[in-house]
Design a protein around this motif. Sequence first.
Motif, PDB file in Angstrom:
ATOM      1  N   GLU A 277       0.855  -1.184   0.000  1.00 47.19           N
ATOM      2  CA  GLU A 277       0.000   0.000   0.000  1.00 47.19           C
ATOM      3  C   GLU A 277       0.890   1.233   0.000  1.00 47.19           C
ATOM      4  OE1 GLU A 277      -3.827   1.823   0.006  1.00 47.19           O
ATOM      5  OE2 GLU A 277      -3.265  -0.280  -0.150  1.00 47.19           O
ATOM      6  N   VAL A 278       0.590   2.170  -0.905  1.00 43.91           N
ATOM      7  CA  VAL A 278       1.309   3.446  -0.939  1.00 43.91           C
ATOM      8  C   VAL A 278       0.523   4.443  -0.099  1.00 43.91           C
ATOM      9  CG1 VAL A 278       2.185   5.319  -2.381  1.00 43.91           C
ATOM     10  CG2 VAL A 278       2.282   2.952  -3.206  1.00 43.91           C
ATOM     11  N   VAL A 279       1.155   4.978   0.930  1.00 44.60           N
ATOM     12  CA  VAL A 279       0.487   5.833   1.910  1.00 44.60           C
ATOM     13  C   VAL A 279       1.013   7.251   1.794  1.00 44.60           C
ATOM     14  CG1 VAL A 279      -0.025   6.165   4.355  1.00 44.60           C
ATOM     15  CG2 VAL A 279       0.313   3.852   3.453  1.00 44.60           C
ATOM     16  N   SER A 280       0.111   8.226   1.737  1.00 42.57           N
ATOM     17  CA  SER A 280       0.495   9.639   1.761  1.00 42.57           C
ATOM     18  C   SER A 280       0.596  10.083   3.210  1.00 42.57           C
ATOM     19  CB  SER A 280      -0.533  10.490   1.020  1.00 42.57           C
ATOM     20  OG  SER A 280      -0.554  10.163  -0.355  1.00 42.57           O
ATOM     21  N   LEU A 281       1.759  10.599   3.588  1.00 41.43           N
ATOM     22  CA  LEU A 281       1.996  11.025   4.962  1.00 41.43           C
ATOM     23  C   LEU A 281       1.979  12.537   5.066  1.00 41.43           C
ATOM     24  CD1 LEU A 281       3.231   8.053   5.033  1.00 41.43           C
ATOM     25  CD2 LEU A 281       4.720   8.934   6.825  1.00 41.43           C
ATOM     26  N   ASN A 282       1.372  13.000   6.134  1.00 35.71           N
ATOM     27  CA  ASN A 282       1.449  14.409   6.520  1.00 35.71           C
ATOM     28  C   ASN A 282       1.459  14.442   8.048  1.00 35.71           C
ATOM     29  OD1 ASN A 282       1.497  17.165   6.622  1.00 35.71           O
ATOM     30  ND2 ASN A 282      -0.621  17.452   5.952  1.00 35.71           N
ATOM     31  N   GLY A 283       2.499  13.805   8.603  1.00 30.71           N
ATOM     32  CA  GLY A 283       2.580  13.631  10.044  1.00 30.71           C
ATOM     33  C   GLY A 283       3.289  12.335  10.343  1.00 30.71           C
ATOM     34  N   GLY A 284       2.755  11.561  11.323  1.00 27.64           N
ATOM     35  CA  GLY A 284       3.417  10.335  11.735  1.00 27.64           C
ATOM     36  C   GLY A 284       2.591   9.100  11.432  1.00 27.64           C
ATOM     37  N   LEU A 285       3.289   8.017  11.059  1.00 28.21           N
ATOM     38  CA  LEU A 285       2.661   6.720  10.810  1.00 28.21           C
ATOM     39  C   LEU A 285       3.441   5.672  11.598  1.00 28.21           C
ATOM     40  CD1 LEU A 285       0.478   5.235   8.987  1.00 28.21           C
ATOM     41  CD2 LEU A 285       2.404   4.650   7.495  1.00 28.21           C
ATOM     42  N   ILE A 286       2.740   4.885  12.420  1.00 31.40           N
ATOM     43  CA  ILE A 286       3.361   3.833  13.206  1.00 31.40           C
ATOM     44  C   ILE A 286       3.221   2.523  12.440  1.00 31.40           C
ATOM     45  CG2 ILE A 286       3.463   2.703  15.446  1.00 31.40           C
ATOM     46  CD1 ILE A 286       3.979   5.770  15.443  1.00 31.40           C
ATOM     47  N   VAL A 287       4.347   1.837  12.231  1.00 34.95           N
ATOM     48  CA  VAL A 287       4.384   0.656  11.364  1.00 34.95           C
ATOM     49  C   VAL A 287       4.957  -0.530  12.130  1.00 34.95           C
ATOM     50  CG1 VAL A 287       5.264  -0.267   9.175  1.00 34.95           C
ATOM     51  CG2 VAL A 287       4.750   2.170   9.375  1.00 34.95           C
ATOM     52  N   GLN A 288       4.361  -1.703  11.927  1.00 39.76           N
ATOM     53  CA  GLN A 288       4.867  -2.911  12.565  1.00 39.76           C
ATOM     54  C   GLN A 288       6.226  -3.291  11.972  1.00 39.76           C
ATOM     55  OE1 GLN A 288       2.893  -6.613  11.881  1.00 39.76           O
ATOM     56  NE2 GLN A 288       2.993  -6.462   9.667  1.00 39.76           N
ATOM     57  N   SER A 289       6.994  -4.067  12.709  1.00 36.53           N
ATOM     58  CA  SER A 289       8.285  -4.539  12.241  1.00 36.53           C
ATOM     59  C   SER A 289       8.130  -5.326  10.946  1.00 36.53           C
ATOM     60  CB  SER A 289       8.919  -5.418  13.318  1.00 36.53           C
ATOM     61  OG  SER A 289      10.147  -5.930  12.888  1.00 36.53           O
ATOM     62  N   THR A 290       9.042  -5.127  10.020  1.00 38.36           N
ATOM     63  CA  THR A 290       9.142  -5.796   8.705  1.00 38.36           C
ATOM     64  C   THR A 290       8.209  -5.221   7.642  1.00 38.36           C
ATOM     65  OG1 THR A 290       7.486  -7.586   8.956  1.00 38.36           O
ATOM     66  CG2 THR A 290       9.700  -7.969   9.880  1.00 38.36           C
ATOM     67  N   SER A 291       7.358  -4.231   7.972  1.00 39.20           N
ATOM     68  CA  SER A 291       6.392  -3.743   6.984  1.00 39.20           C
ATOM     69  C   SER A 291       6.867  -2.538   6.180  1.00 39.20           C
ATOM     70  CB  SER A 291       5.056  -3.396   7.661  1.00 39.20           C
ATOM     71  OG  SER A 291       4.331  -4.565   7.942  1.00 39.20           O
ATOM     72  N   PHE A 292       7.976  -1.915   6.570  1.00 35.67           N
ATOM     73  CA  PHE A 292       8.490  -0.803   5.767  1.00 35.67           C
ATOM     74  C   PHE A 292       9.135  -1.355   4.494  1.00 35.67           C
ATOM     75  CE2 PHE A 292      12.187   1.716   4.422  1.00 35.67           C
ATOM     76  CZ  PHE A 292      11.550   2.888   4.054  1.00 35.67           C
ATOM     77  N   LEU A 293       8.793  -0.741   3.331  1.00 35.28           N
ATOM     78  CA  LEU A 293       9.369  -1.167   2.059  1.00 35.28           C
ATOM     79  C   LEU A 293      10.184  -0.052   1.409  1.00 35.28           C
ATOM     80  CD1 LEU A 293       9.649  -3.366  -0.100  1.00 35.28           C
ATOM     81  CD2 LEU A 293       7.544  -2.487  -1.153  1.00 35.28           C
ATOM     82  N   ALA A 294       9.585   1.140   1.237  1.00 36.29           N
ATOM     83  CA  ALA A 294      10.290   2.235   0.574  1.00 36.29           C
ATOM     84  C   ALA A 294       9.590   3.551   0.902  1.00 36.29           C
ATOM     85  CB  ALA A 294      10.318   2.021  -0.935  1.00 36.29           C
ATOM     86  N   SER A 295      10.293   4.673   0.674  1.00 38.73           N
ATOM     87  CA  SER A 295       9.687   5.981   0.934  1.00 38.73           C
ATOM     88  C   SER A 295      10.462   7.081   0.239  1.00 38.73           C
ATOM     89  CB  SER A 295       9.646   6.274   2.443  1.00 38.73           C
ATOM     90  OG  SER A 295      10.949   6.537   2.939  1.00 38.73           O
TER      91      SER A 295
END
Length: 224
Positions: free
Chosen positions: A85-103
Amino acid sequence: MRFDVEFKGSYSILFVTLSPGESILAETGALVSMTGNVNVETSTGGIFKALKRALLGGEHLFLNKFSALSKSRIAFAPRLPGDIEVVSLNGGLIVQSTSFLASDVSIDLDTKFGGFKSFFAGEGFFLLKLSGIGKAAISSFGAIYTITLDAGEKLTVDTGHIVAFDETMSYSVRTFGGIKSTLFGGEGLVCDFVGPGRIFIQTRNYPDFVSWIKSLVPKDTGSR
């Protein structure tokens, strides 16, 4: 810069199109393919933050920065079979371990202390925190669907199905239906969220899947 996700819901892949001079950060080992003239630089993104990510957040110590010298297209894929999922950020996003891919390189990666409630949720004391303005790609085990809560609106989610949530959310972790249901009912811990914000949920439970695989492996009794 353009983000495109193909084969959503099963074995998704992320394609990022970069114009000359644009850059993107990605998890190490996520590269599938690339076209164009691209410079790749591996770094920690700040040694203190990198150590926190690795030791406390369960992430890799290094990140790869891809910088386009010409128009380029780069493909990334996560380790687990699932969605992106591509997420638009304008602040903070809390992510579970192993779920970050790119930014976007404008997004800051750090860890967030979650207290004992995160520990009991099976995520340890720390979660990954993405902050800033820009886009980030997160991955899941199974498909991803998003629920948006209004201010004061509540939602309960099994902790094994949580991928990410906005930092604007408040949350608390509890057992599901008491100790008896937790031990014998096949359910574990759930998280009660209160809006406003978004919650990204995965359709499969990775810890339960690992436990099921282990149950199929013959146990060594020590006898010959």
